[in-house]
Write a protein that holds these residues in place. Sequence first.
Motif, short mmCIF file in Angstrom:
data_model
loop_
_atom_site.label_atom_id
_atom_site.label_comp_id
_atom_site.label_asym_id
_atom_site.label_seq_id
_atom_site.Cartn_x
_atom_site.Cartn_y
_atom_site.Cartn_z
N HIS A 1 6.79 9.93 -4.54
CA HIS A 1 7.27 8.55 -4.61
C HIS A 1 7.73 8.08 -3.22
CE1 HIS A 1 7.00 8.79 -8.93
NE2 HIS A 1 7.79 9.84 -8.96
N PRO A 2 6.78 7.93 -2.31
CA PRO A 2 7.19 7.52 -0.95
C PRO A 2 7.84 6.13 -0.95
CG PRO A 2 4.81 7.41 -1.19
CD PRO A 2 5.34 8.06 -2.44
N LEU A 3 8.70 5.91 0.04
CA LEU A 3 9.40 4.63 0.15
C LEU A 3 8.71 3.69 1.13
CD1 LEU A 3 13.02 6.11 0.36
CD2 LEU A 3 11.91 5.14 -1.66
N SER A 4 7.89 4.25 2.02
CA SER A 4 7.21 3.40 3.01
C SER A 4 6.11 2.59 2.33
CB SER A 4 6.56 4.28 4.09
OG SER A 4 7.51 5.16 4.63
N ARG A 5 5.86 1.42 2.86
CA ARG A 5 4.81 0.56 2.32
C ARG A 5 3.89 0.13 3.47
NH1 ARG A 5 6.46 2.73 -1.38
NH2 ARG A 5 7.44 1.94 -3.29
N GLY A 6 2.58 0.23 3.23
CA GLY A 6 1.61 -0.18 4.24
C GLY A 6 0.82 -1.38 3.79
N SER A 7 -0.36 -1.55 4.39
CA SER A 7 -1.17 -2.72 4.05
C SER A 7 -2.64 -2.45 4.35
CB SER A 7 -0.72 -3.95 4.86
OG SER A 7 -0.94 -3.70 6.24
N VAL A 8 -3.50 -3.25 3.73
CA VAL A 8 -4.92 -3.24 4.07
C VAL A 8 -5.41 -4.69 4.04
CG1 VAL A 8 -5.58 -2.70 1.67
CG2 VAL A 8 -7.23 -2.36 3.47
N LEU B 1 0.84 -1.21 0.00
CA LEU B 1 0.00 0.00 0.00
C LEU B 1 0.87 1.26 0.00
CD1 LEU B 1 -2.74 1.49 0.32
CD2 LEU B 1 -2.50 1.18 2.79
N GLN B 2 0.57 2.15 -0.94
CA GLN B 2 1.29 3.43 -1.04
C GLN B 2 0.27 4.54 -1.24
OE1 GLN B 2 4.21 2.95 -4.42
NE2 GLN B 2 3.63 0.81 -4.10
N ASP B 3 0.60 5.71 -0.76
CA ASP B 3 -0.21 6.90 -1.08
C ASP B 3 0.75 8.08 -1.10
OD1 ASP B 3 -2.20 8.77 -1.49
OD2 ASP B 3 -3.33 8.29 0.33
N HIS B 4 0.42 9.09 -1.88
CA HIS B 4 1.18 10.33 -1.80
C HIS B 4 1.04 10.83 -0.36
CE1 HIS B 4 0.31 10.73 -6.35
NE2 HIS B 4 1.51 10.24 -6.17
N THR B 5 2.16 11.07 0.28
CA THR B 5 2.15 11.39 1.71
C THR B 5 2.21 12.91 1.87
OG1 THR B 5 3.37 9.34 1.97
CG2 THR B 5 3.35 10.81 3.87
N VAL B 6 1.27 13.47 2.63
CA VAL B 6 1.15 14.93 2.63
C VAL B 6 1.27 15.57 4.01
CG1 VAL B 6 -0.52 14.73 0.72
CG2 VAL B 6 -1.38 15.20 2.99
N THR B 7 1.69 16.83 3.95
CA THR B 7 1.49 17.76 5.05
C THR B 7 0.91 19.03 4.42
OG1 THR B 7 2.52 18.91 6.91
CG2 THR B 7 3.85 18.71 4.93
N PHE B 8 0.68 20.05 5.21
CA PHE B 8 0.12 21.25 4.58
C PHE B 8 0.60 22.52 5.27
CE2 PHE B 8 -2.85 19.58 7.72
CZ PHE B 8 -3.10 20.69 8.51
N VAL B 9 0.41 23.62 4.56
CA VAL B 9 0.81 24.94 5.03
C VAL B 9 -0.39 25.86 4.90
CG1 VAL B 9 2.24 26.93 4.42
CG2 VAL B 9 3.18 24.63 4.20
N ILE B 10 -0.67 26.63 5.94
CA ILE B 10 -1.71 27.66 5.82
C ILE B 10 -1.07 28.99 6.20
CG2 ILE B 10 -3.99 28.45 6.59
CD1 ILE B 10 -4.54 25.58 7.57
N ALA B 11 -1.28 30.00 5.38
CA ALA B 11 -0.77 31.33 5.73
C ALA B 11 -1.91 32.33 5.62
CB ALA B 11 0.36 31.73 4.81
N GLU B 12 -1.84 33.37 6.49
CA GLU B 12 -2.83 34.43 6.34
C GLU B 12 -2.37 35.35 5.22
OE1 GLU B 12 -3.53 36.69 9.96
OE2 GLU B 12 -4.68 38.15 8.78
N VAL B 13 -3.33 35.85 4.45
CA VAL B 13 -3.00 36.79 3.37
C VAL B 13 -3.87 38.03 3.48
CG1 VAL B 13 -2.14 35.01 1.76
CG2 VAL B 13 -4.57 35.60 1.74
N ASP B 14 -3.58 39.00 2.66
CA ASP B 14 -4.31 40.27 2.61
C ASP B 14 -5.83 40.03 2.65
OD1 ASP B 14 -5.51 42.60 1.82
OD2 ASP B 14 -4.05 43.03 0.23
N SER B 15 -6.51 40.66 3.59
CA SER B 15 -7.94 40.35 3.78
C SER B 15 -8.83 40.89 2.66
CB SER B 15 -8.42 40.89 5.14
OG SER B 15 -8.30 42.29 5.12
N THR B 16 -8.26 41.72 1.77
CA THR B 16 -9.10 42.22 0.67
C THR B 16 -9.13 41.25 -0.51
OG1 THR B 16 -7.25 43.37 -0.36
CG2 THR B 16 -8.56 44.64 1.25
N LEU B 17 -8.32 40.21 -0.46
CA LEU B 17 -8.24 39.29 -1.61
C LEU B 17 -9.41 38.32 -1.61
CD1 LEU B 17 -4.41 38.51 -1.54
CD2 LEU B 17 -5.64 39.88 -3.24
#
Length: 601
Positions: free
Chosen positions: A453-460, A322-338
Amino acid sequence: MPIVTVDQLLNANVDYLIVGGGTCGLVVASRLSENPNVTVAVIEAGGDHANAKEVVVPGLANRAMKNPLFDWTFFSAPQVHANDRVTYQPRGKGLGGSSLLHLLANSRGSKADYDALEALGNPGWGWDEVVRYTKRSETLIPLKDKALSDTYQVTPDEEYHGTEGPIIKSFSPWYSPLQVPVVKSLAALGVPVNLDPANGINVGTNTGLSTIDPSGATRSYSASAYYQPNASRPNLLVLTNALVSKIAFSQDQNSLHRAVGADFIVDGKAFELRGVRKEVVISAGTFQTPPILELSGIGNPALLEKHNVPVLVDLPGVGENLQDHTVTFVIAEVDSTLEGLDNLRDPKYLEAQMELYKEQKGMMSSMACQSFAYVPASTVVDAATIRRWQEGTVQTQSALPSLEKQYATLRPWLADSNEAQFELLALPGHFFTPMSTAEPGKKYFSFVVSLMHPLSRGSVHIASADPAEAPAIDPNYFAHPTDLDMLVEGLKFTLKVFDTEPVKSAARGPVMPSAAVFSAGDAALREYVKETVGGEFHPLGTASMLPRADGGVVDPDLKVYGTSNLRVIDCSVLPLEISAHLQSVAYAIAEKGADIIKAAA
Ligand SMILES: Cc1cc2nc3c(=O)[nH]c(=O)nc-3n(C[C@H](O)[C@H](O)[C@H](O)COP(=O)(O)OP(=O)(O)OC[C@H]3O[C@@H](n4cnc5c(N)ncnc54)[C@H](O)[C@@H]3O)c2cc1C
């Protein structure tokens, strides 16, 4: 024929039975039922959501997630390398499967990604063939407005896109005011614009294509494109709200097992369909195809015996890899008029957008994600780090015999400037996460950063012998330590976007990771990545198309080893992640799978 009753199905003479009316299942059903002389039956566990606005209206796509009507809402096992966190693993439920739930992005992997499928032991699955079948599934609608196409540098090369296929793909009518600045900041960081990432080299930033049919601004997915136009065929029988529990077999003369039907459950009552004359196809997806195989006696004998399932075929690869694209995320505040997705929290604004939707305009007619940057490792880290990562591509898990062959493919890609290791997906608003709440009046911009291209492998695997019990899903994030090192570097690179003009002028500071985490250095960022890691909802590999000795479950004709007429046709057959979202390759697998079945008839 419209959706059938249990009695209608049980009284039919079925030639082909398809288990799962999802992305791939409905393609196979539609292609096979083109022949009026065969009867094709589909058994789907979920319902028909043809009129559900959460499915049809692109701007409401994320509202179907976590709703049990549309989403199986699976969760992973605690992740031992990620602080024991349990992670959300959505899957579409109903006609269309995950194509009714996905977030509409349409992308294609690199030539090397597909050629690797072939090189791992699958003749006929290289770039040329996969692109041929992808084109068969799709029709590209180019952006007609020249001013828009110039602004967003949207100039697909028609050679690489389909013109007559059922799935419609198009560009959004609405773009965030930060779309062009993001592309420019990424270019300043060494990620240039890619005018057509579908041509075999997908690195660079592109304005994304989406599977939205602009004629009505509706989701184009396997139910609308492949099933609904053909629903009146008398030889196409679709049963919904029926859960298949196992495949039934008889013994062939040549000692292979011959699939003759399936057991299924409707409203708690068990039924048996028998007498299937030609083939059974499992298209239940990466998380649910292995449990059906296992409950049918195909899998690792030790696991089957533990659950008192008699062993028919000793096939230890079932549910592994089992493989999946492994993610994290970033949130930033931006100009409030946008203007951005955060405006939709205002009911009046939402109402106005719903009005615009009637003219196929605005945010509701558009895909939420807008630009996609595919980034090679050499843009993110220095040569010494790449060498260290390459040296680290050694097997740390022993479960799958083919892992060393997979790593031998992945190792040179780390140093290849044409092979993406990271995807940065731009979202013009606050990322949908319970870990952070958008403050009223504020505006945000987010990126999802993922490993291609993650290297870890899981299972289901089955959790018990009860077919109604959710499968035990273990993505095993960061089982290979290089994945964590890489994702931290991908995160650091992404954070630079907010510190690079022209985006810098609009940025008001990081939210996730917070300024404190950001400035605390690598150790804090590693912890942040562990606390936020998840999948990009692109799981694959659990019924891998590989030689049997390499842990394969199906051969290059998608036939399950040890059987004479049982195939798997869904994303679980892909043995290695590609650097793209999966819907377009899913359609290609299904189109090719249908051709393989027709040729064998
Ligand atoms: C939330 C989300 C967002 C995504 N976003 C994108 C995106 O933007 N772009 C992109 O390209 N890809 C995206 N993907 C990935 C893509 O949608 C999937 O990889 C692809 O659709 C999987 O197709 P499949 O045929 O393998 O499985 P599915 O489409 O999931 O089909 C499996 C079907 O089998 C049915 N089923 C399961 N078990 C049984 C049973 N026992 N009996 C009967 N029926 C059963 C299910 O209900 C389902 O209908 C996303 C996926 C998700 C979940």
